[in-house]
Design an enzyme around this catalytic site. Sequence first.
Site, PDB file in Angstrom:
ATOM      1  N   GLU A   1       6.030  12.064  10.621  1.00  0.00           N
ATOM      2  CA  GLU A   1       4.597  12.176  10.210  1.00  0.00           C
ATOM      3  C   GLU A   1       4.113  10.760   9.735  1.00  0.00           C
ATOM      4  O   GLU A   1       3.907  10.208   8.784  1.00  0.00           O
ATOM      5  CB  GLU A   1       4.265  12.873   9.076  1.00  0.00           C
ATOM      6  CG  GLU A   1       4.418  14.483   9.516  1.00  0.00           C
ATOM      7  CD  GLU A   1       4.119  15.213   8.162  1.00  0.00           C
ATOM      8  OE1 GLU A   1       4.115  16.475   8.266  1.00  0.00           O
ATOM      9  OE2 GLU A   1       4.512  14.957   7.071  1.00  0.00           O
ATOM     10  N   PRO A   2       4.215   9.648  10.565  1.00  0.00           N
ATOM     11  CA  PRO A   2       3.877   8.326  10.411  1.00  0.00           C
ATOM     12  C   PRO A   2       2.355   8.256  10.160  1.00  0.00           C
ATOM     13  O   PRO A   2       1.823   8.870  10.993  1.00  0.00           O
ATOM     14  CB  PRO A   2       4.455   7.223  11.603  1.00  0.00           C
ATOM     15  CG  PRO A   2       4.325   8.409  12.743  1.00  0.00           C
ATOM     16  CD  PRO A   2       4.690   9.735  12.307  1.00  0.00           C
ATOM     17  N   GLY A   3       1.997   7.506   9.125  1.00  0.00           N
ATOM     18  CA  GLY A   3       0.829   6.965   9.105  1.00  0.00           C
ATOM     19  C   GLY A   3       0.355   5.699   8.737  1.00  0.00           C
ATOM     20  O   GLY A   3       0.148   4.772   9.579  1.00  0.00           O
ATOM     21  N   ARG A   4       0.920   5.168   7.775  1.00  0.00           N
ATOM     22  CA  ARG A   4       0.857   3.825   7.109  1.00  0.00           C
ATOM     23  C   ARG A   4       1.496   2.773   8.086  1.00  0.00           C
ATOM     24  O   ARG A   4       1.098   1.740   8.872  1.00  0.00           O
ATOM     25  CB  ARG A   4       1.484   3.694   5.763  1.00  0.00           C
ATOM     26  CG  ARG A   4       1.525   2.174   5.319  1.00  0.00           C
ATOM     27  CD  ARG A   4       2.554   1.887   4.262  1.00  0.00           C
ATOM     28  NE  ARG A   4       2.477   2.955   3.264  1.00  0.00           N
ATOM     29  CZ  ARG A   4       1.930   3.091   2.020  1.00  0.00           C
ATOM     30  NH1 ARG A   4       1.266   1.938   1.653  1.00  0.00           N
ATOM     31  NH2 ARG A   4       1.988   4.120   1.247  1.00  0.00           N
TER      32      ARG A   4
ATOM     33  N   ARG B   1      -5.814  -0.454  -3.964  1.00  0.00           N
ATOM     34  CA  ARG B   1      -4.415  -0.445  -4.112  1.00  0.00           C
ATOM     35  C   ARG B   1      -3.994  -1.268  -5.325  1.00  0.00           C
ATOM     36  O   ARG B   1      -3.015  -0.919  -5.812  1.00  0.00           O
ATOM     37  CB  ARG B   1      -3.591  -0.451  -2.747  1.00  0.00           C
ATOM     38  CG  ARG B   1      -3.912   0.922  -1.833  1.00  0.00           C
ATOM     39  CD  ARG B   1      -3.070   0.862  -0.672  1.00  0.00           C
ATOM     40  NE  ARG B   1      -1.782   0.979  -0.838  1.00  0.00           N
ATOM     41  CZ  ARG B   1      -0.999  -0.052  -0.703  1.00  0.00           C
ATOM     42  NH1 ARG B   1      -1.183  -1.188  -0.272  1.00  0.00           N
ATOM     43  NH2 ARG B   1       0.461   0.300  -1.024  1.00  0.00           N
TER      44      ARG B   1
ATOM     45  N   TYR C   1      -1.894   0.738  -8.202  1.00  0.00           N
ATOM     46  CA  TYR C   1      -0.483   0.567  -8.713  1.00  0.00           C
ATOM     47  C   TYR C   1       0.199  -0.968  -8.100  1.00  0.00           C
ATOM     48  O   TYR C   1       1.250  -0.916  -7.807  1.00  0.00           O
ATOM     49  CB  TYR C   1       0.213   1.641  -7.883  1.00  0.00           C
ATOM     50  CG  TYR C   1       0.037   2.044  -6.630  1.00  0.00           C
ATOM     51  CD1 TYR C   1       0.183   1.176  -5.366  1.00  0.00           C
ATOM     52  CD2 TYR C   1      -0.733   3.219  -6.391  1.00  0.00           C
ATOM     53  CE1 TYR C   1      -0.251   1.703  -4.450  1.00  0.00           C
ATOM     54  CE2 TYR C   1      -1.011   3.585  -5.079  1.00  0.00           C
ATOM     55  CZ  TYR C   1      -0.837   2.915  -4.069  1.00  0.00           C
ATOM     56  OH  TYR C   1      -1.315   3.369  -2.642  1.00  0.00           O
TER      57      TYR C   1
ATOM     58  N   CYS D   1     -17.168  -4.655 -11.618  1.00  0.00           N
ATOM     59  CA  CYS D   1     -17.279  -4.998 -13.086  1.00  0.00           C
ATOM     60  C   CYS D   1     -16.087  -4.483 -13.809  1.00  0.00           C
ATOM     61  O   CYS D   1     -16.172  -3.401 -14.608  1.00  0.00           O
ATOM     62  CB  CYS D   1     -18.625  -4.585 -13.592  1.00  0.00           C
ATOM     63  SG  CYS D   1     -19.958  -5.301 -13.079  1.00  0.00           S
ATOM     64  N   GLU D   2     -14.596  -4.856 -13.355  1.00  0.00           N
ATOM     65  CA  GLU D   2     -13.601  -4.502 -14.103  1.00  0.00           C
ATOM     66  C   GLU D   2     -12.823  -5.658 -13.854  1.00  0.00           C
ATOM     67  O   GLU D   2     -12.646  -6.414 -12.884  1.00  0.00           O
ATOM     68  CB  GLU D   2     -12.856  -3.474 -13.039  1.00  0.00           C
ATOM     69  CG  GLU D   2     -13.601  -2.397 -13.079  1.00  0.00           C
ATOM     70  CD  GLU D   2     -13.636  -1.394 -14.295  1.00  0.00           C
ATOM     71  OE1 GLU D   2     -12.661  -1.557 -15.179  1.00  0.00           O
ATOM     72  OE2 GLU D   2     -14.397  -0.418 -14.503  1.00  0.00           O
TER      73      GLU D   2
ATOM     74  N   TYR E   1      -5.009   3.068   3.677  1.00  0.00           N
ATOM     75  CA  TYR E   1      -5.581   3.362   2.434  1.00  0.00           C
ATOM     76  C   TYR E   1      -6.438   2.280   1.759  1.00  0.00           C
ATOM     77  O   TYR E   1      -6.366   1.833   0.600  1.00  0.00           O
ATOM     78  CB  TYR E   1      -4.142   3.375   1.335  1.00  0.00           C
ATOM     79  CG  TYR E   1      -3.213   4.471   2.034  1.00  0.00           C
ATOM     80  CD1 TYR E   1      -3.542   5.711   1.717  1.00  0.00           C
ATOM     81  CD2 TYR E   1      -2.001   4.125   2.485  1.00  0.00           C
ATOM     82  CE1 TYR E   1      -2.791   6.786   2.344  1.00  0.00           C
ATOM     83  CE2 TYR E   1      -1.267   4.878   2.935  1.00  0.00           C
ATOM     84  CZ  TYR E   1      -1.469   6.353   3.019  1.00  0.00           C
ATOM     85  OH  TYR E   1      -0.549   7.513   3.613  1.00  0.00           O
TER      86      TYR E   1
END
Length: 433
Positions: free
Chosen positions: A291-294, A331, A335, A362-363, A391
């Site tokens: 199941e490759p995605g990235r 992202r 994390y 505004c962060e 992502y």
Amino acid sequence: MPLLFGTATFNESEHLTIGGCDTVTLAEKYGTPLFIYDVAHIRERARGFKQTLNSLGVKNKVIYASKAFCCLAMYKLLEEEELGCDVVSAGEIYTAIKAGMSPENIEFHGNNKTKEELLYAVEQGVGTIIIDNFYEIELLSAILKEKNQKQHVLFRITPGINAETHDYILTGQVDSKFGFDVNSGQATQALERILADDHLVLKGVHCHIGSQIFSAEGFLAAVEKMLTILNEWKQAFGYSVDVLNMGGGFGVQYTEADDPLEPEAFVKAIVNSVKGQCALLDYAFPEIWLEPGRSIIAEAGTTIYTVGSEKVIPEVRHYVSVDGGMGDNIRPALYGAKYDGFLANRISNEQQSPKTIVGKYCESGDVLIKDIELPTLRPEDLFAVTSTGAYGYSMANNYNRNLKPAVVFVEDGHEKLAIRRETYEDLISLDCE
């Protein structure tokens, strides 16, 4: 020279080009932030997985993980390349089928599928449902009994393997919200319950140990653990799997510091390990699903931003703001993910110095790249951030009521708008006065 992927290069005007298309021209036409996907690179990665598996002489299935990035155009591309897709919601099922994907080539994941989602999956003829918990066994069984139908299923096992990755994307360890735990005996209980249900056709098991994994060691440990478990079940219940789904999580390169294995190396390591364990245990070799995605989509994506304001704090930090940020790439804030970037509209030989690329949200945590060596950036310059294909858009949001970007697919000098930029009308379309 910056880190470039796929067909990316610079033309005689010193503009970044991808898929034979000038990114400056694309930015002028579609605005920024803008996601640009290199279709040739996607095809190359997709074919690499299939060709490697076929070269190893094993029955196989390559299933793209939709959560990395999906839209109608992406699903159509998957269908062209004869890949299946892994979905985790009714919305992804709906989009895949609307794009023309065969329901038989869809597998449905998720740790809390609702009754409505399972019913929709059954009604749409989704080929495989991956059962994640005991509650789901009950829900799915009841739906199938009511409809007097059978459903092909796998069930997800957490084998107790700790891969070397961030805790937020670690999924194969004992303490996980996903799947049936092996050590406590839950996986064996699940096997017995599924085998006893006349409406559930158990094709095999699924295992996923995490994401952005650079070494094959975790996969090899998982294969050994899985085959040990499967052999125990063969001895105890006379059941052997037709399908062994080893998931995905193959690492990609975001910065110069990243040094992942090529996807083909992961595939060969996994298949050869399964072959070795099957021979050792005298276990019939199963069909291998991955199941490759990235690893298919990440490096194919580049985000183009327009440079705006800057703030220099002597001896502390030099901030440069762009017109996107955590709304199109959460992202780094979520994390601490790291990215690389460079000027897309000109090549500069000026002396470089550390700059921190921040977004417009505004962060204080809205930081895309911290302390990257860059030449002087001027307002209206275009700044490219690479490896944003996974992502980025799929986790995009409307924080501060900002609009989601457009997405363009490029290939052989041709562009195709895959997702149009949101409008202010789109933004309030669900609001009720």
